[in-house]
Design an enzyme around this catalytic site. Structure first.
Site, PDB file in Angstrom:
ATOM      1  N   LEU A 147      18.083  18.151  61.048  1.00  0.00           N
ATOM      2  CA  LEU A 147      17.993  19.542  60.636  1.00  0.00           C
ATOM      3  C   LEU A 147      18.372  19.576  59.165  1.00  0.00           C
ATOM      4  CD1 LEU A 147      19.661  21.656  63.510  1.00  0.00           C
ATOM      5  CD2 LEU A 147      17.252  21.678  62.831  1.00  0.00           C
ATOM      6  N   ASP A 148      17.634  20.308  58.362  1.00  0.00           N
ATOM      7  CA  ASP A 148      17.958  20.406  56.940  1.00  0.00           C
ATOM      8  C   ASP A 148      19.318  21.060  56.735  1.00  0.00           C
ATOM      9  OD1 ASP A 148      15.625  19.187  56.280  1.00  0.00           O
ATOM     10  OD2 ASP A 148      14.576  21.002  55.637  1.00  0.00           O
ATOM     11  N   LYS A 149      19.859  20.879  55.566  1.00  0.00           N
ATOM     12  CA  LYS A 149      21.193  21.396  55.236  1.00  0.00           C
ATOM     13  C   LYS A 149      21.309  22.897  55.504  1.00  0.00           C
ATOM     14  CE  LYS A 149      22.404  21.923  50.894  1.00  0.00           C
ATOM     15  NZ  LYS A 149      22.878  23.334  50.760  1.00  0.00           N
ATOM     16  N   ASP A 151      19.456  24.651  57.568  1.00  0.00           N
ATOM     17  CA  ASP A 151      19.074  25.017  58.929  1.00  0.00           C
ATOM     18  C   ASP A 151      20.291  25.009  59.854  1.00  0.00           C
ATOM     19  OD1 ASP A 151      16.526  25.043  57.930  1.00  0.00           O
ATOM     20  OD2 ASP A 151      16.001  23.062  58.700  1.00  0.00           O
ATOM     21  N   LYS A 231       9.657  18.729  58.922  1.00  0.00           N
ATOM     22  CA  LYS A 231       9.585  20.118  58.450  1.00  0.00           C
ATOM     23  C   LYS A 231       8.296  20.811  58.902  1.00  0.00           C
ATOM     24  CE  LYS A 231      12.494  19.489  54.355  1.00  0.00           C
ATOM     25  NZ  LYS A 231      12.633  19.755  52.902  1.00  0.00           N
TER      26      LYS A 231
END
Length: 280
Positions: A147-149, A151, A231
């Protein structure tokens, strides 16, 4: 011989009121108590077979007894059906032909907050989700997927390498549901376009389902996707001219964040582990 001499002789012989010798005859010998240090320590390199199987993540220890009795488990190439059988950590133990590891499998589900990266190491010194699950296990557990920072939502950590590989396979159809907040309302025609599949870089990204969130602005949608592309959700909306302001993963492989506050973690239940084990 006088009276005093007679008394001396009686004291020396142990009779009378004088000195008495200690008797070490049977029944009078001092009791030698065993200290805890006298106990033979258990061998850390030896483990019961049912525990070995259970630790591998195949099943519970109770079920392991059933499989062992049925001949499903082999040790060094030979079937073992004996209850209470002990094996060495160096032994080769297989279940239905599959090699097992004696390390207890750990499965930790985290509801990741914003501003935490999910990489195991970060050269830029940013806060990592690994720090939030440090006390969850003594084993080395790693996140499955990313998960991105910015998210939020569910991310699974485990030391079960085989399961991690299976869940990462594109063909397994892993179910993930996201709550997405866009920078503007999503047009109905764009929602229908996403349902049909969006072509990005000559490849179609398909979603299982997409809908507006009940009682919320049209810029909030729920989207179910099985794609493992990096993504994928963000790329779908960016392709159609939207910016994703918030992305929250609310369901991952059948696991939900119900009763799991943001920034907290919990262990998977036995049934949840079994369900994940059925994903091929």
């Amino acid at each position: 011989m006088g009276r005093s001499d007679d008394n001396k002789d009686r004291k020396a012989s142990g009779r009378g009121e004088g000195f008495k010798k200690k008797s070490f005859a049977r029944g009078n010998a001092p009791i030698k108590r065993k200290s805890e240090g006298d106990k033979k320590p258990s061998d850390p390199n030896v483990i019961r077979l049912n525990k070995y199987v259970a630790n591998s993540g195949v099943c519970s220890r109770r079920d392991a007894d059933i499989y062992i009795a049925s001949g499903n488990v082999t040790v060094n190439g030979k079937p073992v059906t004996e209850m209470g059988y002990k094996v060495k950590l160096t032994d080769v133990v297989k279940f239905d032909g599959r090699l097992l590891s004696p390390e207890k499998k750990e499965y930790v589900l985290l509801n990741k907050p914003k501003d935490f990266v999910t990489t195991t190491t970060d050269s830029r010194g940013r806060r990592s989700a690994m720090q939030l699950v440090l006390n969850a296990s003594k084993s080395k557990i790693s996140p499955i997927g990313r998960l991105d920072k910015d998210d939020t939502g569910l991310i699974l950590f485990t030391n079960d390498g085989e399961m991690a590989k299976r869940l990462a396979r594109p063909q397994n159809g892993l179910r993930k549901i996201y709550h997405v907040v866009l920078d503007k309302n999503l047009k109905f025609e764009d929602l229908k376009a996403i349902e049909e599949g969006v072509t990005i870089d000559e490849s179609v990204i398909r979603v299982a389902e997409i809908s507006y969130i009940d009682n919320a602005p049209k810029r909030e949608v729920g989207i179910e996707i099985h794609s493992t592309r990096n993504k994928a959700v963000q790329r779908i909306f960016e392709h159609l001219g939207y910016e994703v302001e918030k992305l929250d993963r609310v369901v991952y492989a059948g696991l939900t964040k119900k009763d799991l506050p943001r920034g907290h973690w919990r262990y998977l239940t036995e049934q949840e582990v079994i369900n994940l084990g059925m994903i091929k």
